[in-house]
Design a protein around this motif. Sequence first.
Motif, mmCIF file in Angstrom:
data_model
loop_
_atom_site.group_PDB
_atom_site.id
_atom_site.type_symbol
_atom_site.label_atom_id
_atom_site.label_comp_id
_atom_site.label_asym_id
_atom_site.label_seq_id
_atom_site.Cartn_x
_atom_site.Cartn_y
_atom_site.Cartn_z
ATOM 1 N N GLU A 177 34.861 38.985 34.988
ATOM 2 C CA GLU A 177 34.917 39.904 33.849
ATOM 3 C C GLU A 177 36.194 40.730 33.919
ATOM 4 O OE1 GLU A 177 31.277 42.141 32.474
ATOM 5 O OE2 GLU A 177 32.558 43.853 32.978
ATOM 6 N N ALA A 178 36.498 41.228 35.121
ATOM 7 C CA ALA A 178 37.698 42.048 35.298
ATOM 8 C C ALA A 178 38.954 41.226 35.003
ATOM 9 C CB ALA A 178 37.745 42.603 36.719
ATOM 10 N N ILE A 179 38.964 39.984 35.446
ATOM 11 C CA ILE A 179 40.143 39.128 35.251
ATOM 12 C C ILE A 179 40.347 38.800 33.780
ATOM 13 C CG2 ILE A 179 40.929 36.746 35.593
ATOM 14 C CD1 ILE A 179 40.003 37.030 38.513
ATOM 15 N N THR A 236 39.358 48.314 34.866
ATOM 16 C CA THR A 236 38.725 47.463 35.868
ATOM 17 C C THR A 236 38.173 48.349 36.978
ATOM 18 O OG1 THR A 236 40.903 47.219 36.839
ATOM 19 C CG2 THR A 236 40.124 45.406 35.493
ATOM 20 N N HIS A 282 28.892 44.402 36.196
ATOM 21 C CA HIS A 282 30.124 44.469 35.396
ATOM 22 C C HIS A 282 31.358 44.670 36.268
ATOM 23 C CE1 HIS A 282 28.704 44.223 31.315
ATOM 24 N NE2 HIS A 282 27.690 45.029 31.607
ATOM 25 N N GLY A 283 32.425 44.007 35.904
ATOM 26 C CA GLY A 283 33.690 44.139 36.630
ATOM 27 C C GLY A 283 34.595 45.162 35.985
ATOM 28 N N VAL A 284 34.337 45.458 34.723
ATOM 29 C CA VAL A 284 35.072 46.543 34.095
ATOM 30 C C VAL A 284 34.113 47.707 33.917
ATOM 31 C CG1 VAL A 284 36.651 44.999 32.863
ATOM 32 C CG2 VAL A 284 34.614 45.854 31.714
ATOM 33 N N PHE A 315 45.103 37.696 41.917
ATOM 34 C CA PHE A 315 45.007 36.720 40.844
ATOM 35 C C PHE A 315 46.216 36.809 39.918
ATOM 36 C CE2 PHE A 315 43.818 35.463 36.576
ATOM 37 C CZ PHE A 315 43.330 34.195 36.810
ATOM 38 N N ALA A 347 31.373 39.589 38.140
ATOM 39 C CA ALA A 347 32.031 40.868 37.867
ATOM 40 C C ALA A 347 33.553 40.726 37.983
ATOM 41 C CB ALA A 347 31.514 41.939 38.824
ATOM 42 N N HIS A 372 37.299 45.753 42.681
ATOM 43 C CA HIS A 372 37.776 44.382 42.421
ATOM 44 C C HIS A 372 39.295 44.301 42.349
ATOM 45 C CE1 HIS A 372 33.651 43.491 41.767
ATOM 46 N NE2 HIS A 372 33.565 44.176 40.646
ATOM 47 N N HIS A 373 39.952 45.443 42.528
ATOM 48 C CA HIS A 373 41.400 45.467 42.309
ATOM 49 C C HIS A 373 42.166 44.473 43.146
ATOM 50 C CE1 HIS A 373 41.952 49.467 39.982
ATOM 51 N NE2 HIS A 373 41.251 48.556 39.353
ATOM 52 N N ARG A 401 41.301 41.581 44.337
ATOM 53 C CA ARG A 401 41.205 40.192 43.871
ATOM 54 C C ARG A 401 41.917 40.023 42.530
ATOM 55 N NH1 ARG A 401 35.635 37.144 45.082
ATOM 56 N NH2 ARG A 401 37.058 35.383 45.159
ATOM 57 N N VAL A 402 41.832 41.026 41.690
ATOM 58 C CA VAL A 402 42.514 40.931 40.387
ATOM 59 C C VAL A 402 44.027 40.901 40.607
ATOM 60 C CG1 VAL A 402 42.922 42.027 38.160
ATOM 61 C CG2 VAL A 402 40.636 42.062 39.148
ATOM 62 N N ARG A 403 44.501 41.760 41.520
ATOM 63 C CA ARG A 403 45.937 41.809 41.772
ATOM 64 C C ARG A 403 46.430 40.475 42.344
ATOM 65 N NH1 ARG A 403 46.500 46.641 44.343
ATOM 66 N NH2 ARG A 403 46.707 47.614 42.313
ATOM 67 N N PRO A 429 26.577 47.151 38.796
ATOM 68 C CA PRO A 429 27.480 46.277 39.573
ATOM 69 C C PRO A 429 27.731 44.912 38.916
ATOM 70 C CG PRO A 429 25.460 46.759 40.785
ATOM 71 C CD PRO A 429 25.417 47.584 39.569
ATOM 72 N N PHE A 489 48.712 45.757 36.807
ATOM 73 C CA PHE A 489 48.682 44.961 38.032
ATOM 74 C C PHE A 489 50.017 44.309 38.353
ATOM 75 C CE2 PHE A 489 44.296 45.449 36.863
ATOM 76 C CZ PHE A 489 43.692 45.676 38.082
#
Lengths: 261, 226, 226
Positions: C43-45, B100, B85-87, B111, C40, B104-105, B107-109, B83, A131
């Motif tokens: 979890e990914a984060i 992942t 699970h996020g991973v 973050f 979710a 969700h990418h 929001r993770v990015r 659903p 990321f």
Amino acid sequence: MSSSLNFHLEHYEGPLDLLLDLIRKQQIDIRDIPIAKITAQYFEYMEKARQMDIDLSAEFVYMAATLIYIKSKMLLPEDPILAKDGAEEDPRQELVDRLLEHEQYKNAAEMLQQKRLIEENVWSNPQVKAFISEDEDPGISTTLFDLVKAFGEVLERAKNRPIYEVAGEDVSVADMMLYLKSIFLSVGDDEPVFIVRIFERQRSRRAMIALFLAVLEMVKLQAVEVCQQDLFGEIALRRQKSFDTVFAGGDPVSAIEKDYR
Amino acid sequence: MEDTFASASTPPEAVSADELLTSSAGQAVALSSTDAQLKAVLEAIVYVTEEPLSAIQIADALGEPRERVEKLLELLVGQFDLPEHGVTIREVAGGYKMATKAEHHERVRAFVKSLRPQLKLSLPALETLAVIAYKQPVTAPEILEIRGVQGAGVLKTLLDRKLIATAGRKDVIGKPILYKTTKEFMVQFGLKDLSELPTLKEFEEIRRLALSDEPAASEADQGAAS
Amino acid sequence: MEDTFASASTPPEAVSADELLTSSAGQAVALSSTDAQLKAVLEAIVYVTEEPLSAIQIADALGEPRERVEKLLELLVGQFDLPEHGVTIREVAGGYKMATKAEHHERVRAFVKSLRPQLKLSLPALETLAVIAYKQPVTAPEILEIRGVQGAGVLKTLLDRKLIATAGRKDVIGKPILYKTTKEFMVQFGLKDLSELPTLKEFEEIRRLALSDEPAASEADQGAAS
């Protein structure tokens, strides 16, 4: 030297470790240490270490003195004046307190070691790299200690750096070429060298002229090229492919030496 | 050694819970406790490995029947697909790998981007900052002189990050700009004032002691290990 | 056996199943679909990030209410704690971090290829670390006083490994540098926060109990120590 204690000469980090070991091994009540016995055993250890040519640190000697002091103090009759004031403090008290405190930290260290043992069997696999875009330099997280360390290393490097005498009158174009070469070698392959900054470092007019001619020579020999990253940007020199071959024999430099004489 | 971890593991009474797993269809699936345990191990393995591993590779390394490992991996994939699970566990390049979920990418990015404030510097930047911190106020040619290396753009980075600021010009030929560290620098390094900077002498002291202590420390280490 | 692994795909009607999650107590917890989605993402984060992140950090970065994030993280921790999972979400250094469970270490180890350099500390280093952990902020002379040995050299090892950091100077003669433990220390030793360290009084308590159980206990104690 007959002894009830048969210690093979263990390594003790300090006198407190040795004393604690003596006390715990013999299951002595730490709050009521038989000081004469322990002192004798302590000296026995020191003597053995001496025989085996093991250097004990100054702390061991200091503790020996402390033990003798406590022992002699315990032999003295109670001071009637102090006794009147209330209970005279046990001469061993300070040592006992230190030993107990030291032992607590030894236990804490052991606990940390156990915690670490668990961590050694747990693995994490963060995927944050996916990321972070590639152009972002992740860098190194930095603490104050890193800062001092970096400064220390810079100075160390400066100390070991070959010194080019540019202050003298006899600085030549060839000298300057070798000087430039060393600068190029100290930076990365594709790193530009900003020439103005090197000019700023010269302390004499003659050195600047020599440097200027050296740059021209190197461009002519196609060892470097002059470039400018953006309009009105700093003028930089960049290494050319033939950089290494130009300097390979050292011949061009000596030839130039003659030219300028 | 084993005992250390015993406390972290499951109480034996909880076995019934192990066996009640939810399949991808949302139905309860009965799994023997050894299967449940193996599935947990598979989850840990898929999580920990960098390269996608095939069911065969995993089965052989564990010494377990291939079909069993395959089935449990399928079950694992199905569960992480839910659903909640996020991973997820993806089958890529003939193997299994945790990742992942794409949805969700964003929001993770976002973050991860927001996490940047932690002070991270490249080595040239750190060195330049160190020279400025200890020699301030100092000019660019002086920094160059001390570092012996061209550090193009590093000053700009440090200025951009407000770790250094200009401090007038030095009264020598060319009137070069002087640099000093900023308040932000002190905040980032947890300094109340500049006198809190460890001196080079102190650093040398620590280093010198470290060198002289080295043999003693390793001896003690051996003693503890034996 | 075959049937238990049936139907890998999730029918859309199964949405209700998404919302039925199992809490740490094994009870079904009803979660709104937005909460399920946020969980979710969490979890990914947690999976992605390297440093343990606190609920507050995560909540603020995501722009979500802190209590909500906290609640969902707790739920997540509870779920991964179930023995069916081989990875877990641990609370270390005041944050959350994903990792394999220790109880599977033997079977997982074979698959771990230098994911992390092993941290081996000598006993003097551990003792120094212990003194700093309990007495922080503390100066080198104070550490020396307690340990009764010249051993300031281990400070460099600890500084190099970022287990300790400087913490200003003490306002006494000589203005010695103060040291404290770092977040990395808590990560490396799996500590949730510093209050998790047993108090020194507790150590004494343990010692006293061991003595009162004489002589068997103290013998066992010696056996374990040797």
